[in-house]
Design a protein around this motif. Structure first.
Motif, mmCIF file in Angstrom:
data_model
loop_
_atom_site.group_PDB
_atom_site.id
_atom_site.type_symbol
_atom_site.label_atom_id
_atom_site.label_comp_id
_atom_site.label_asym_id
_atom_site.label_seq_id
_atom_site.Cartn_x
_atom_site.Cartn_y
_atom_site.Cartn_z
ATOM 1 N N UNK A 1 0.861 -1.615 0.377
ATOM 2 C CA UNK A 1 -0.402 -0.282 -0.293
ATOM 3 C C UNK A 1 0.890 1.183 0.146
ATOM 4 N N UNK A 2 2.408 1.464 0.851
ATOM 5 C CA UNK A 2 2.978 2.150 0.593
ATOM 6 C C UNK A 2 3.414 2.497 -0.341
ATOM 7 N N UNK A 3 3.754 1.830 -1.039
ATOM 8 C CA UNK A 3 4.062 1.810 -2.606
ATOM 9 C C UNK A 3 3.630 2.229 -3.345
ATOM 10 N N UNK A 4 2.351 1.572 -3.219
ATOM 11 C CA UNK A 4 1.446 1.562 -4.620
ATOM 12 C C UNK A 4 0.911 3.898 -4.082
ATOM 13 N N UNK A 5 0.801 4.025 -2.873
ATOM 14 C CA UNK A 5 1.476 5.739 -2.551
ATOM 15 C C UNK A 5 1.823 6.588 -3.485
ATOM 16 N N UNK A 6 2.780 6.044 -3.025
ATOM 17 C CA UNK A 6 4.460 6.991 -3.602
ATOM 18 C C UNK A 6 4.427 6.870 -4.940
ATOM 19 N N UNK A 7 3.741 5.594 -5.758
ATOM 20 C CA UNK A 7 3.230 5.279 -7.619
ATOM 21 C C UNK A 7 2.372 6.242 -8.287
ATOM 22 N N UNK B 1 3.023 9.535 -10.408
ATOM 23 C CA UNK B 1 2.719 9.448 -11.867
ATOM 24 C C UNK B 1 1.469 10.743 -11.725
ATOM 25 N N UNK B 2 1.690 11.657 -10.992
ATOM 26 C CA UNK B 2 0.394 12.202 -10.841
ATOM 27 C C UNK B 2 0.766 13.866 -11.318
ATOM 28 N N UNK B 3 1.287 13.306 -12.402
ATOM 29 C CA UNK B 3 1.517 14.871 -13.636
ATOM 30 C C UNK B 3 0.557 13.794 -14.895
ATOM 31 N N UNK B 4 0.224 13.040 -15.019
ATOM 32 C CA UNK B 4 -0.069 12.433 -16.280
ATOM 33 C C UNK B 4 -1.975 11.472 -15.772
ATOM 34 N N UNK B 5 -1.856 11.332 -14.123
ATOM 35 C CA UNK B 5 -3.603 11.279 -14.145
ATOM 36 C C UNK B 5 -3.890 11.751 -13.022
ATOM 37 N N UNK B 6 -4.764 11.297 -12.244
ATOM 38 C CA UNK B 6 -5.488 11.378 -10.692
ATOM 39 C C UNK B 6 -5.175 10.571 -10.159
ATOM 40 N N UNK B 7 -5.184 10.408 -8.179
ATOM 41 C CA UNK B 7 -4.472 9.170 -7.965
ATOM 42 C C UNK B 7 -5.198 8.197 -7.806
ATOM 43 N N UNK C 1 -6.452 2.618 -9.917
ATOM 44 C CA UNK C 1 -7.333 1.638 -10.087
ATOM 45 C C UNK C 1 -7.186 1.225 -11.790
ATOM 46 N N UNK C 2 -6.294 1.600 -12.312
ATOM 47 C CA UNK C 2 -5.326 1.252 -13.348
ATOM 48 C C UNK C 2 -4.537 0.254 -13.100
ATOM 49 N N UNK D 1 0.586 4.797 -18.650
ATOM 50 C CA UNK D 1 -0.994 5.546 -18.646
ATOM 51 C C UNK D 1 -0.202 6.882 -18.696
ATOM 52 N N UNK D 2 1.238 6.939 -18.941
ATOM 53 C CA UNK D 2 2.258 8.712 -19.749
ATOM 54 C C UNK D 2 2.034 8.305 -21.045
ATOM 55 N N UNK D 3 1.418 7.220 -21.488
ATOM 56 C CA UNK D 3 2.256 7.182 -23.029
ATOM 57 C C UNK D 3 3.425 7.369 -23.628
#
Length: 232
Positions: free
Chosen positions: A27-33, A37-43, A48-49, A79-81
Protein backbone atom coordinates in the motif's frame (compact mmCIF):
# COMPACT_ATOMS: atom_id res chain seq x y z
CA UNK A 1 -22.17 -24.33 16.10
CA UNK A 2 -18.87 -25.39 17.69
CA UNK A 3 -16.23 -26.75 15.33
CA UNK A 4 -14.45 -29.94 16.37
CA UNK A 5 -10.66 -29.82 15.95
CA UNK A 6 -9.93 -33.02 17.89
CA UNK A 7 -8.86 -34.98 14.81
CA UNK A 8 -6.42 -32.36 13.50
CA UNK A 9 -2.85 -33.64 13.08
CA UNK A 10 -1.39 -30.95 10.79
CA UNK A 11 -1.73 -27.16 10.83
CA UNK A 12 -0.75 -24.99 7.88
CA UNK A 13 -0.01 -21.29 8.18
CA UNK A 14 -0.15 -18.65 5.51
CA UNK A 15 2.92 -16.39 5.65
CA UNK A 16 2.22 -12.83 4.44
CA UNK A 17 -0.05 -10.94 6.85
CA UNK A 18 -0.51 -14.06 8.97
CA UNK A 19 3.03 -14.56 10.29
CA UNK A 20 4.46 -11.17 9.30
CA UNK A 21 3.47 -7.79 7.87
CA UNK A 22 3.31 -7.62 4.08
CA UNK A 23 0.35 -5.81 2.51
CA UNK A 24 1.14 -2.58 4.36
CA UNK A 25 4.32 -2.19 2.31
CA UNK A 26 2.45 -2.73 -0.96
CA UNK A 27 0.00 0.00 0.00
CA UNK A 28 2.86 2.39 0.80
CA UNK A 29 4.42 1.59 -2.58
CA UNK A 30 1.09 2.21 -4.33
CA UNK A 31 0.81 5.61 -2.65
CA UNK A 32 4.27 6.64 -3.85
CA UNK A 33 3.50 5.30 -7.32
CA UNK A 34 0.41 7.52 -7.39
CA UNK A 35 2.54 10.55 -6.52
CA UNK A 36 5.06 9.67 -9.23
CA UNK A 37 2.32 9.55 -11.88
CA UNK A 38 0.22 12.51 -10.71
CA UNK A 39 1.35 14.61 -13.72
CA UNK A 40 -0.52 12.19 -15.98
CA UNK A 41 -3.60 11.00 -14.07
CA UNK A 42 -5.50 11.42 -10.82
CA UNK A 43 -4.41 9.31 -7.86
CA UNK A 44 -7.65 7.29 -8.02
CA UNK A 45 -7.22 6.51 -11.72
CA UNK A 46 -3.59 5.48 -11.19
CA UNK A 47 -4.66 3.09 -8.41
CA UNK A 48 -7.41 1.57 -10.54
CA UNK A 49 -5.23 1.13 -13.61
CA UNK A 50 -2.39 -0.40 -11.61
CA UNK A 51 -4.77 -2.94 -10.12
CA UNK A 52 -6.13 -3.81 -13.57
CA UNK A 53 -2.58 -4.27 -14.81
CA UNK A 54 -1.74 -6.55 -11.88
CA UNK A 55 -4.78 -8.70 -12.65
CA UNK A 56 -3.84 -8.96 -16.33
CA UNK A 57 -0.29 -9.91 -15.42
CA UNK A 58 -1.02 -12.45 -12.69
CA UNK A 59 -1.03 -15.36 -15.14
CA UNK A 60 2.37 -14.25 -16.47
CA UNK A 61 4.22 -13.10 -13.35
CA UNK A 62 2.32 -14.73 -10.51
CA UNK A 63 2.21 -13.17 -7.03
CA UNK A 64 4.95 -11.17 -5.32
CA UNK A 65 7.05 -8.04 -5.42
CA UNK A 66 8.75 -8.65 -8.76
CA UNK A 67 5.47 -9.00 -10.62
CA UNK A 68 4.17 -5.93 -8.80
CA UNK A 69 7.19 -3.87 -9.93
CA UNK A 70 6.79 -4.99 -13.55
CA UNK A 71 3.12 -4.03 -13.40
CA UNK A 72 4.03 -0.59 -12.02
CA UNK A 73 6.52 -0.05 -14.86
CA UNK A 74 4.01 -1.17 -17.50
CA UNK A 75 1.29 1.02 -15.95
CA UNK A 76 3.62 4.04 -15.85
CA UNK A 77 4.39 3.64 -19.56
CA UNK A 78 0.72 3.16 -20.44
CA UNK A 79 -0.65 6.01 -18.31
CA UNK A 80 1.98 8.44 -19.58
CA UNK A 81 1.72 7.45 -23.23
CA UNK A 82 5.34 6.23 -23.02
CA UNK A 83 6.47 9.68 -21.87
CA UNK A 84 7.39 8.76 -18.29
CA UNK A 85 10.94 9.78 -17.39
CA UNK A 86 13.82 7.43 -16.76
CA UNK A 87 14.04 8.99 -13.29
CA UNK A 88 10.53 7.77 -12.48
CA UNK A 89 11.26 4.31 -13.88
CA UNK A 90 14.44 4.13 -11.83
CA UNK A 91 12.49 5.14 -8.73
CA UNK A 92 9.95 2.36 -9.35
CA UNK A 93 12.82 -0.14 -9.48
CA UNK A 94 14.20 1.30 -6.23
CA UNK A 95 10.79 0.94 -4.58
CA UNK A 96 10.81 -2.75 -5.44
CA UNK A 97 14.29 -3.26 -4.04
CA UNK A 98 13.34 -1.41 -0.86
CA UNK A 99 10.32 -3.69 -0.45
CA UNK A 100 12.47 -6.79 -0.86
CA UNK A 101 15.07 -5.54 1.60
CA UNK A 102 12.57 -4.21 4.15
CA UNK A 103 13.16 -5.54 7.71
CA UNK A 104 10.77 -8.34 8.55
CA UNK A 105 8.11 -7.50 11.16
CA UNK A 106 6.52 -10.52 12.85
CA UNK A 107 2.90 -10.12 13.87
CA UNK A 108 2.03 -10.20 17.57
CA UNK A 109 2.01 -13.62 19.19
CA UNK A 110 3.37 -15.57 16.22
CA UNK A 111 6.32 -17.17 17.97
CA UNK A 112 4.25 -17.84 21.12
CA UNK A 113 1.70 -19.76 19.05
CA UNK A 114 4.25 -21.73 17.06
CA UNK A 115 6.21 -22.63 20.19
CA UNK A 116 3.05 -23.95 21.83
CA UNK A 117 1.93 -26.00 18.82
CA UNK A 118 5.35 -27.34 17.86
CA UNK A 119 5.69 -30.99 18.83
CA UNK A 120 1.92 -31.45 19.21
CA UNK A 121 1.11 -30.93 15.52
CA UNK A 122 2.90 -31.15 12.23
CA UNK A 123 3.32 -27.49 11.22
CA UNK A 124 3.53 -26.25 7.63
CA UNK A 125 3.96 -22.93 5.85
CA UNK A 126 1.75 -22.73 2.76
CA UNK A 127 2.15 -19.41 1.01
CA UNK A 128 2.14 -17.95 -2.47
CA UNK A 129 4.41 -15.39 -4.05
CA UNK A 130 7.90 -15.25 -5.45
CA UNK A 131 9.92 -18.30 -4.32
CA UNK A 132 13.19 -16.45 -3.68
CA UNK A 133 11.48 -13.62 -1.80
CA UNK A 134 9.45 -15.97 0.41
CA UNK A 135 12.50 -18.09 1.18
CA UNK A 136 14.38 -14.92 2.11
CA UNK A 137 11.59 -13.78 4.44
CA UNK A 138 11.37 -17.18 6.12
CA UNK A 139 15.10 -17.11 6.73
CA UNK A 140 14.87 -13.60 8.22
CA UNK A 141 11.92 -14.59 10.40
CA UNK A 142 13.84 -17.06 12.56
CA UNK A 143 10.79 -19.35 12.47
CA UNK A 144 12.01 -22.12 10.16
CA UNK A 145 12.77 -24.59 12.96
CA UNK A 146 9.09 -24.71 13.92
CA UNK A 147 7.99 -26.06 10.54
CA UNK A 148 8.10 -29.57 9.09
CA UNK A 149 7.54 -28.34 5.55
CA UNK A 150 7.45 -25.08 3.58
CA UNK A 151 5.61 -24.80 0.27
CA UNK A 152 5.42 -21.74 -2.01
CA UNK A 153 2.37 -22.30 -4.21
CA UNK A 154 1.69 -20.65 -7.57
CA UNK A 155 -1.91 -20.23 -6.41
CA UNK A 156 -4.18 -21.32 -3.57
CA UNK A 157 -7.11 -23.01 -5.25
CA UNK A 158 -8.70 -26.26 -4.04
CA UNK A 159 -6.67 -28.30 -6.51
CA UNK A 160 -3.39 -26.80 -5.31
CA UNK A 161 -4.19 -27.77 -1.74
CA UNK A 162 -5.41 -31.25 -2.65
CA UNK A 163 -2.29 -32.08 -4.65
CA UNK A 164 -0.03 -30.89 -1.86
CA UNK A 165 -1.89 -32.75 0.89
CA UNK A 166 -1.85 -35.90 -1.21
CA UNK A 167 1.89 -35.52 -1.79
CA UNK A 168 2.48 -35.07 1.95
CA UNK A 169 0.07 -37.94 2.76
CA UNK A 170 -2.18 -35.72 4.90
CA UNK A 171 -5.92 -36.54 4.86
CA UNK A 172 -7.88 -33.29 4.33
CA UNK A 173 -10.06 -34.13 7.35
CA UNK A 174 -6.95 -33.98 9.55
CA UNK A 175 -5.71 -30.64 8.18
CA UNK A 176 -6.31 -27.12 9.51
CA UNK A 177 -5.26 -24.00 7.60
CA UNK A 178 -4.73 -20.64 9.32
CA UNK A 179 -4.59 -17.43 7.32
CA UNK A 180 -5.76 -13.88 6.76
CA UNK A 181 -7.45 -14.35 3.38
CA UNK A 182 -10.92 -15.83 3.00
CA UNK A 183 -10.34 -16.31 -0.73
CA UNK A 184 -6.97 -18.07 -0.41
CA UNK A 185 -6.73 -19.55 3.09
CA UNK A 186 -10.28 -20.44 4.08
CA UNK A 187 -12.82 -21.10 1.33
CA UNK A 188 -10.64 -23.52 -0.72
CA UNK A 189 -10.05 -25.62 2.42
CA UNK A 190 -13.74 -25.84 3.21
CA UNK A 191 -14.32 -26.99 -0.37
CA UNK A 192 -11.92 -29.95 -0.04
CA UNK A 193 -13.17 -31.07 3.37
CA UNK A 194 -10.42 -29.56 5.50
CA UNK A 195 -10.83 -26.98 8.27
CA UNK A 196 -9.74 -23.35 8.31
CA UNK A 197 -9.32 -20.49 10.74
CA UNK A 198 -9.56 -16.90 9.52
CA UNK A 199 -7.39 -14.29 11.25
CA UNK A 200 -8.08 -11.03 9.36
CA UNK A 201 -5.31 -8.49 8.83
CA UNK A 202 -6.27 -4.81 8.95
CA UNK A 203 -5.28 -4.32 5.30
CA UNK A 204 -6.45 -6.63 2.51
CA UNK A 205 -5.45 -6.60 -1.16
CA UNK A 206 -8.52 -6.01 -3.34
CA UNK A 207 -7.89 -9.27 -5.19
CA UNK A 208 -8.30 -11.21 -1.93
CA UNK A 209 -11.52 -9.55 -0.84
CA UNK A 210 -14.67 -11.70 -0.66
CA UNK A 211 -18.27 -10.63 -0.12
CA UNK A 212 -19.19 -12.03 3.33
CA UNK A 213 -22.67 -12.82 2.05
CA UNK A 214 -21.28 -15.08 -0.67
CA UNK A 215 -20.15 -17.91 1.60
CA UNK A 216 -21.30 -19.90 4.61
CA UNK A 217 -19.60 -19.37 7.94
CA UNK A 218 -18.22 -22.87 8.37
CA UNK A 219 -14.97 -21.64 9.83
CA UNK A 220 -13.68 -19.89 12.93
CA UNK A 221 -12.77 -16.19 12.77
CA UNK A 222 -10.34 -14.87 15.38
CA UNK A 223 -9.34 -11.37 16.38
CA UNK A 224 -5.68 -12.33 16.83
CA UNK A 225 -3.51 -15.37 16.26
CA UNK A 226 -2.94 -16.17 19.93
CA UNK A 227 -6.67 -16.98 20.28
CA UNK A 228 -5.97 -20.11 18.21
CA UNK A 229 -4.48 -21.71 21.31
CA UNK A 230 -7.95 -21.75 22.88
CA UNK A 231 -9.12 -24.21 20.24
CA UNK A 232 -6.20 -26.53 19.39
Amino acid sequence: MAIDYSNITTIGFDADDTLWVNETYFREAEEEFGRLLEDYETRNTVDQELFKMEMRNLKLYGYGIKGFVLSMIESALELSGNKVSTQVLNRILEIGKEMIEHPLELLDGVEEVLRSLHGRYRLLVLTKGDLLDQERKLEKSGLLDYFHHVEVLSDKKPGNYLRLLEHLEIPPAEFLMVGNSLRSDVLPLEEIGAKAVHVPFHTTWAHEEVDPASHSNGHLTLGKLTELLNYV
